[in-house]
Design an enzyme around this catalytic site. Sequence first.
Site, PDB file in Angstrom:
ATOM      1  N   ALA A 122      62.032  38.979  96.936  1.00 52.20           N
ATOM      2  CA  ALA A 122      62.304  37.808  97.933  1.00 52.20           C
ATOM      3  C   ALA A 122      61.917  36.483  97.417  1.00 52.20           C
ATOM      4  O   ALA A 122      61.296  36.537  96.054  1.00 52.20           O
ATOM      5  CB  ALA A 122      61.714  38.019  99.132  1.00 52.20           C
ATOM      6  N   LYS A 123      62.485  35.635  97.646  1.00 54.12           N
ATOM      7  CA  LYS A 123      61.983  34.108  97.252  1.00 54.12           C
ATOM      8  C   LYS A 123      62.546  33.105  98.365  1.00 54.12           C
ATOM      9  O   LYS A 123      63.500  33.363  99.295  1.00 54.12           O
ATOM     10  CB  LYS A 123      62.853  33.788  96.090  1.00 54.12           C
ATOM     11  CG  LYS A 123      62.288  32.672  95.291  1.00 54.12           C
ATOM     12  CD  LYS A 123      60.982  33.465  94.348  1.00 54.12           C
ATOM     13  CE  LYS A 123      60.256  32.459  93.326  1.00 54.12           C
ATOM     14  NZ  LYS A 123      59.355  33.225  92.739  1.00 54.12           N
ATOM     15  N   GLY A 124      61.755  31.994  98.345  1.00 53.16           N
ATOM     16  CA  GLY A 124      62.060  30.962  99.440  1.00 53.16           C
ATOM     17  C   GLY A 124      61.525  29.439  99.072  1.00 53.16           C
ATOM     18  O   GLY A 124      61.028  29.629  98.174  1.00 53.16           O
ATOM     19  N   ASP A 163      54.103  29.349  94.672  1.00 51.82           N
ATOM     20  CA  ASP A 163      55.185  29.382  93.525  1.00 51.82           C
ATOM     21  C   ASP A 163      55.038  27.682  93.453  1.00 51.82           C
ATOM     22  O   ASP A 163      53.965  27.040  93.681  1.00 51.82           O
ATOM     23  CB  ASP A 163      56.425  29.579  94.131  1.00 51.82           C
ATOM     24  CG  ASP A 163      57.546  29.951  92.846  1.00 51.82           C
ATOM     25  OD1 ASP A 163      58.007  29.060  92.190  1.00 51.82           O
ATOM     26  OD2 ASP A 163      57.973  30.966  92.806  1.00 51.82           O
TER      27      ASP A 163
END
Length: 433
Positions: A122-124, A163
Site C-alpha cells: 500500500a502507499k498513500g 515516508d
Amino acid sequence: MASHQRSTPNREPQRSPDENPETALETARRQLARAAEYLEIDDTVLERLRYPGKVHEVTVPLERDDGSVDVFTGYRAQHDSVRGPYKGGLRYHPDVTRDECVGLAMWMTWKCAVMDIPFGGAKGGIVVDPKSLSDDETERLTRRFTQEIRDVIGPNTDIPAPDMGTDPATMAWLMDAYSMQEGETTPGVVTGKPPAVGGSRGREEAPGRSVAIVTRETLDYYDEAIEETTVAVQGFGSVGANAARLLDEWGATVVAISDVNGAVYDPAGIDVAAIPSHDEEPEAVTDNAEGTRITNDELLAVDVDVLVPAAVGNVITEDNADDVRAEYVVEGANGPTTFAGDAILAENGVHVLPDILANAGGVTVSYFEWLQDINRRTWSLDRVQEELEAEMVAAWDAVREEVETRDVTWRDAAYIVALSRISEAHEMRGLWP
C-alpha cells in the site's frame, strides 16, 4: 568465480528525452511484465497484479493557525493483500498523485514478497508541501486525514508508516487519532512510531542499514574488499546518512554526499559521522562537509565503486545513465532508476541492486514493530539488528540464487523471487466468484 554476464529480454520502446519522465506506475508495470517473462504465471494472476485492489481519495480540510481554512487531497492506494495486510508509507509532498501512490504500492507488494514478509503493498499521502505547515498544522492535518481513512486502515487491514515529509511524530498522532476513535489503544495500526508509544528500536535507521548490508554482501560476492571501496551517496536523509555511516564504519571510503542544496566531493574521504543528517539538521551537508562543491547531477557521475541514490525517484534516466561510472548502484530511494536508465546500466555492465531489496530494512523492521505491538513485547536494539541482519542476508541470498541460476540482472532476480511468491499465493487462494 563464474562469470556474471547476463542476458536481458527485449526492451520495450523508450520514450524520447523530451517527454515527461515515466511514472512510478508505468515503471512498476514494466518491471512486472519483465519478471513475468521468466516465470510460468497464470495470465489472470498477472492481469490482477497490474491494478490496485482499491484506491481511496479523500478531502482533508485544515484550519490554519491564522484561522483560515485550506483543503487538501489525500490518497491511500491498496495494491494486493494475498499474503497479508496492506503495508506502506504515507508521504506529505506537493507532487503526490494517485498514480504515484499506486505505483509505489505495487513496489511495496514486491518488497514485502522478496523479504518473505506476510504483508501486501500500500502507499498513500497528502498533496501538500510539509515545509508550509507549522507543527500544529501538521498535527491537525494528520488527525483529520486519519479520520478520513480510518475505515480502511487497521492492524489487520492496512498498516501505514513514515515516508517523505512524515516522521515518527506523525505516526504517533495517527495512532492516537485512530485509537481515540476505536476506544482502545491500538499501536499496531501504524509503524515507525516513537518507542515510547510502541515503536521499535532501530526502525529509523533500518533502511540505511539494509542498504549497507546489501552493499557489503554484494562486494563480498564479487571478491571486492570493502576497505578498498569508494562510495558516493546522493541524499543525506535517514537512508543515505545511515548507509554512509555504516559503510564508513566497516572500512569503505565515502567520497561524495549531497542534500537538496548540492553535493560535496573529496577523493580522500568525508567524515560522514560528523555531518548531520537531514533529520538532525536539515540541509546541512554543504555547510559542514569539506571538499569540492558539485551538483547532485555531477555526483551521479563521480568515479566511484558504489553509487547509492538515496534521495528521490527518477534520478538515473535514459539521459544520464551512460554517465554513471560506478560498478555498483545500490538503490536507497524508491524508484531512483527509470526503466530506460536501468536497461542502459545493464548494457554497460553496472550491477544494480534494486530498491525492493536494498532499502527493505524499513518494512522489515516495521514488521518487527508490528509483531512487538500485537504481542505486547518489546525487543532490544541488539535483537532488532540481529534479526534484520538475518532477514536481509536471507533475502539477498534468494536473489543471488536467481542471478546465478537464470543469468539475469539483480533487479530481474529480485522481481522473479517476489513474483513467484505472490503468484503462488494467488493460485493457492484462487479467485472469489
